[in-house]
Scaffold this active site. Sequence first.
Site, PDB file in Angstrom:
ATOM      1  N   LYS A 165       0.037  63.153  36.555  1.00 42.38           N
ATOM      2  CA  LYS A 165       0.962  64.286  36.553  1.00 42.38           C
ATOM      3  C   LYS A 165       0.215  65.509  36.020  1.00 42.38           C
ATOM      4  O   LYS A 165      -0.279  65.500  34.895  1.00 42.38           O
ATOM      5  CB  LYS A 165       2.180  63.994  35.674  1.00 42.38           C
ATOM      6  CG  LYS A 165       3.184  65.158  35.615  1.00 42.38           C
ATOM      7  CD  LYS A 165       4.216  64.973  34.517  1.00 42.38           C
ATOM      8  CE  LYS A 165       5.236  63.931  34.850  1.00 42.38           C
ATOM      9  NZ  LYS A 165       6.357  63.914  33.880  1.00 42.38           N
ATOM     10  N   ASP A 221      17.459  61.232  30.223  1.00 47.78           N
ATOM     11  CA  ASP A 221      17.389  61.540  31.648  1.00 47.78           C
ATOM     12  C   ASP A 221      17.303  60.261  32.473  1.00 47.78           C
ATOM     13  O   ASP A 221      16.478  60.136  33.373  1.00 47.78           O
ATOM     14  CB  ASP A 221      16.191  62.454  31.929  1.00 47.78           C
ATOM     15  CG  ASP A 221      16.350  63.257  33.227  1.00 47.78           C
ATOM     16  OD1 ASP A 221      17.494  63.356  33.725  1.00 47.78           O
ATOM     17  OD2 ASP A 221      15.336  63.771  33.736  1.00 47.78           O
ATOM     18  N   LEU A 280       1.246  62.721  45.626  1.00 49.95           N
ATOM     19  CA  LEU A 280       2.377  61.809  45.764  1.00 49.95           C
ATOM     20  C   LEU A 280       3.699  62.553  45.785  1.00 49.95           C
ATOM     21  O   LEU A 280       4.685  62.077  46.334  1.00 49.95           O
ATOM     22  CB  LEU A 280       2.388  60.805  44.604  1.00 49.95           C
ATOM     23  CG  LEU A 280       1.215  59.831  44.541  1.00 49.95           C
ATOM     24  CD1 LEU A 280       1.201  59.102  43.208  1.00 49.95           C
ATOM     25  CD2 LEU A 280       1.272  58.848  45.696  1.00 49.95           C
ATOM     26  N   GLY A 340       5.104  70.577  38.244  1.00 55.54           N
ATOM     27  CA  GLY A 340       3.819  70.597  38.920  1.00 55.54           C
ATOM     28  C   GLY A 340       3.738  69.478  39.939  1.00 55.54           C
ATOM     29  O   GLY A 340       4.719  69.202  40.632  1.00 55.54           O
ATOM     30  N   SER A 341       2.595  68.831  40.038  1.00 60.14           N
ATOM     31  CA  SER A 341       2.385  67.823  41.076  1.00 60.14           C
ATOM     32  C   SER A 341       1.920  66.497  40.488  1.00 60.14           C
ATOM     33  O   SER A 341       1.382  66.437  39.381  1.00 60.14           O
ATOM     34  CB  SER A 341       1.338  68.322  42.081  1.00 60.14           C
ATOM     35  OG  SER A 341       1.745  69.534  42.673  1.00 60.14           O
ATOM     36  N   VAL A 342       2.127  65.439  41.278  1.00 59.08           N
ATOM     37  CA  VAL A 342       1.665  64.100  40.918  1.00 59.08           C
ATOM     38  C   VAL A 342       0.683  63.631  41.989  1.00 59.08           C
ATOM     39  O   VAL A 342       0.954  63.766  43.191  1.00 59.08           O
ATOM     40  CB  VAL A 342       2.834  63.099  40.815  1.00 59.08           C
ATOM     41  CG1 VAL A 342       2.320  61.706  40.470  1.00 59.08           C
ATOM     42  CG2 VAL A 342       3.836  63.557  39.775  1.00 59.08           C
ATOM     43  N   GLY A 388       7.199  68.634  41.749  1.00 58.61           N
ATOM     44  CA  GLY A 388       8.448  68.985  41.094  1.00 58.61           C
ATOM     45  C   GLY A 388       8.300  70.273  40.317  1.00 58.61           C
ATOM     46  O   GLY A 388       7.300  70.996  40.451  1.00 58.61           O
TER      47      GLY A 388
END
Length: 375
Positions: free
Chosen positions: A69, A167, A47, A53-55, A50
């Site tokens: 995640k 955030d 998806l 890592g990855s989603v 970042g």
Amino acid sequence: MAFCSLLCCGMTSNRREHRKKSSTTWRVFSLKELHSATNSFNYDNKLGEGGFGSVYWGQLWDGSQIAVKRLRVWSNKAETEFAVEVEILGRVRHKNLLTLRGYCAEGQERLIVYEYMPNLSLLSHLHGRHLAECVLDWGRRMSIAIGSAEGIAYLHHHATPHIIHRDIKASNVLLDSDFQARVADFGFAKLIPDGASHVTTKVKGTLGYLAPEYAMLGKASESCDVYSFGILLLELGSGKKPIEMRSPAVKQAITDWALPLARERRFGAIADPRLNGNYEEAELKRVVLVALICAQSKPEKRPTMLEVVDLLKGESKEKLSNLENDEMFRPEPTMSCQGVSGPDDNSDCITEETDSRVDVKQGTYSLPEAAAHIS
């Protein structure tokens, strides 16, 4: 592994408590199970990506969809952020907060499993891949504004202990199948001890959303989230980014642009042009005024998130009248310079245009929008 073991033990009582309140609760997933759900973390299931890592999109054996995640590289820092997010999400249950489905910690693999959000992030609709579709009509925008405010108010006033998100931004507001807002990504969150007004910590967050006192002094409080939410509200109503380029050498904060228009009562000029004038004038005015009162540089003058929810809902005409007559919205006879630095004209902490997550003191960057679905 010891840190995660402590995490598991510490959350057991929370899981029991939440089972009483909700039929959906988190659990520990096996790495084998998540490999199967994501087709071995296949590229076609990705998806986004970042700095963490990855989603990946996945589907469990019962047919339910999940987002996973996966940390790219194990480190003490990554382990801490992983544990913080799981701990925070394991504590909270609210319709406007992203739901934790579970986590996996095997060897050096660290994975967090969330409820899948089919409409991705608010950022993707305002500035990203879904920009051209223009599906965020005014009704949906108001629902997102109120829903995300209620989620943050829960963290500040109803969670025990209270929680500062640190955030709040468009990429961390996810949208479910009905475009209802879910505040996400608690890797930077802080628990506030009873009686404490703030915590002093290393500055982390995203340029354009950081409250001045936090960016400069590292003082994190609920009021810092209020400031960030004010920027988010302006972004939601106007379609503009928190910081935009006026020329190759000049950058302008969204408050610098919106405040003079609000003082002139030109609220229609602030509305996102993609709405084509299809908005409720009274609601737009509320959104703009609440946004600017939240994003003023003096924290003691900002409202609480409970007050923000009430103002956005327009439940008190007296409070709305007082807000509109606040001194910050009085027309100024002259302007000595262009581009004021915020509602109190004295905040210059914004120094760079970026959608990146930033560790301000260390100057390190990563790109969360690539993984806007979760991060």
